[in-house]
Write a protein that holds these residues in place. Structure first.
Motif, mmCIF file in Angstrom:
data_model
loop_
_atom_site.group_PDB
_atom_site.id
_atom_site.type_symbol
_atom_site.label_atom_id
_atom_site.label_comp_id
_atom_site.label_asym_id
_atom_site.label_seq_id
_atom_site.Cartn_x
_atom_site.Cartn_y
_atom_site.Cartn_z
ATOM 1 N N ILE A 181 0.869 -1.183 0.000
ATOM 2 C CA ILE A 181 0.000 0.000 0.000
ATOM 3 C C ILE A 181 0.904 1.230 0.000
ATOM 4 O O ILE A 181 1.752 1.388 0.879
ATOM 5 N N LEU A 182 0.726 2.102 -0.995
ATOM 6 C CA LEU A 182 1.548 3.300 -1.127
ATOM 7 C C LEU A 182 0.885 4.481 -0.407
ATOM 8 O O LEU A 182 -0.295 4.751 -0.607
ATOM 9 N N ILE A 183 1.676 5.184 0.417
ATOM 10 C CA ILE A 183 1.247 6.439 1.055
ATOM 11 C C ILE A 183 2.157 7.539 0.528
ATOM 12 O O ILE A 183 3.360 7.547 0.789
ATOM 13 N N TYR A 184 1.558 8.456 -0.236
ATOM 14 C CA TYR A 184 2.324 9.563 -0.829
ATOM 15 C C TYR A 184 1.549 10.851 -0.558
ATOM 16 O O TYR A 184 0.612 11.200 -1.272
ATOM 17 N N VAL A 185 1.938 11.577 0.513
ATOM 18 C CA VAL A 185 1.204 12.761 0.953
ATOM 19 C C VAL A 185 2.205 13.836 1.369
ATOM 20 O O VAL A 185 3.414 13.622 1.354
ATOM 21 N N TRP A 186 1.682 15.003 1.761
ATOM 22 C CA TRP A 186 2.516 16.139 2.152
ATOM 23 C C TRP A 186 2.094 16.639 3.531
ATOM 24 O O TRP A 186 0.902 16.731 3.832
ATOM 25 N N THR A 187 3.082 17.015 4.342
ATOM 26 C CA THR A 187 2.795 17.525 5.676
ATOM 27 C C THR A 187 2.391 18.994 5.614
ATOM 28 O O THR A 187 2.658 19.692 4.632
ATOM 29 N N LYS A 188 1.788 19.479 6.698
ATOM 30 C CA LYS A 188 1.425 20.886 6.782
ATOM 31 C C LYS A 188 2.633 21.758 7.074
ATOM 32 O O LYS A 188 2.767 22.855 6.543
ATOM 33 N N ASP A 189 3.521 21.295 7.936
ATOM 34 C CA ASP A 189 4.628 22.109 8.437
ATOM 35 C C ASP A 189 5.936 21.615 7.846
ATOM 36 O O ASP A 189 6.122 20.414 7.645
ATOM 37 N N VAL A 190 6.866 22.572 7.590
ATOM 38 C CA VAL A 190 8.178 22.195 7.074
ATOM 39 C C VAL A 190 9.201 22.007 8.189
ATOM 40 O O VAL A 190 10.316 21.560 7.929
#
Length: 379
Positions: free
Chosen positions: A319-328
């Motif tokens: 299962i692939l999880i490819y997302v972006w966080t809110k904070d850097v």
């Protein structure tokens, strides 16, 4: 000594005669008009500067450019001095003083105008240099201090040269010598000049600034500590300082990690091949729910949001999880990864399946049939 003393009365008398002849030639109406104009300009100098700078700002707004209060204040002071100086020029022209006196007064007024212009230019060197690294005029940034010093030196040099020219001081010989010396220094310091221009180019392109984390040509990652005349100080995460010539940075591919708005999270969750479809979908749905409701991830339409059953590997269903966080922020990023990892473990446990690990199965089909050895009978 006695002869010089005896000449003084005649000198004074000649001066009085010249002044009397000049006063006779003055037109009272022209004198009164010029004096009145000078008085009006002097009293309304602030209003005049407000009108002129206001019109200038209105013109700049048509090009989406605005001036800060500091810049506007310095320009208004210069306009006030220039307005009064211009009024004095008109007054001198109206009263027509003797040639010698007129020449001296014109040189004095010209010097005052030059000082006002170059002094304002000197004071605004910081805000103007900050245009190299900012979207609007403002205080000079820390990394542009050396550029400001160079520009201030150039302003002083040009101002002094112009002032000497007003007083008709012949500096052509000195300028020729400076030109020859400058040509020699340009050849000797061409590396310095190249790095100077490259440093200004780096700042004008806003590639990085002090405090940014950058990666240079895939070689190393570090934090920009200082931008100087010749080189840029970058301290790696190994705490080793590196002094990189500005020309090398200008010609290199520089990744500025501090300019990114989000951090990417890419995780592959491997489930055992024996997992049922219901179990796989349950894990996937639980991870999608965590992504939507945890508050850790960027959910806008332009952000990648991929949580799918991706492939069947040699020993797992992935299962692939490819997302972006809110904070850097790196600390916040690690906390987000931690919560995601715990959510994966909980989802796998709740679905009744297990995480896969690389395995290899060997199958044996039994031993090959044995053959009896041939024997030779010897009689």
């Amino acid at each position: 000594m006695d002869q010089n003393t005896a000449n003084w009365p005649s000198i004074v008398q000649n001066f009085r005669d010249a002044m009397n002849q000049w006063l006779i030639t003055i037109d009272p109406n022209a004198l009164a008009l010029s004096a009145a104009a000078l008085l009006v300009v002097f009293l309304l100098r602030k209003k005049i500067s407000d009108w002129i700078i206001g019109g200038f700002e209105a013109l700049l707004k048509r090009f989406s450019v605005s001036l800060t209060d500091e810049v506007a204040s310095q320009l208004k002071i210069a306009v006030q001095v220039l307005a009064v100086t211009f009024a004095l020029f008109l007054t001198l022209d109206a009263i027509s003083p003797p040639d010698l006196l007129a020449g001296v007064l014109n040189q004095v007024l010209g010097s005052v105008a030059l000082v006002a212009v170059f002094a304002t230019w000197y004071q605004l060197s910081g805000p103007f240099v900050s245009l190299l690294v900012a979207d609007r005029v403002g205080p000079a940034a820390k990394e542009t201090s050396w550029v400001q010093r160079v520009s201030q030196f150039a302003i002083l040099l040009f101002g002094l040269t112009s002032l000497l020219k007003v007083w008709q001081v012949d500096i052509s010989g000195a300028l020729a010598g400076v030109g020859v010396l400058g040509a020699g220094m340009a050849i000797a310091t061409q590396d310095l000049i190249r790095n100077l221009v490259a440093g200004m180019t780096n700042m004008s392109e806003q590639r990085f600034k002090t405090g940014d984390a950058i990666q240079v040509e895939g070689q190393f990652v570090g934090t920009v500590q200082r931008i100087d005349l010749r080189s840029t100080l970058v301290v790696g995460f190994d705490q080793i300082p590196r002094y990189i010539p500005n020309s090398d940075l200008s010609n290199s591919v520089v990744l500025n990690y501090s300019e990114r708005k989000h951090r990417r999270v890419k995780v592959v969750v491997p489930l055992v091949l024996s997992s049922t479809r219901e179990q796989i979908e349950a894990v996937r749905d639980a991870l999608r729910l965590h992504h939507q409701n945890s508050g850790d991830f960027h959910l806008d339409a332009e952000a990648a949001q991929y949580i799918f059953v991706n492939e069947i590997g040699p020993s797992s269903v992935n299962i692939l999880i490819y997302v972006w966080t809110k904070d850097v922020d790196y600390d916040a990023y690690l906390q987000t990864k931690e919560r995601l990892t715990l959510a994966v473990l909980q989802a796998v446990k709740s679905s009744g399946t297990e995480l896969a690990y690389p395995t290899q199965t060997l199958k044996f089909f039994g031993d090959p049939p044995s053959k009896s050895p041939k024997t030779d009978l010897v009689e």
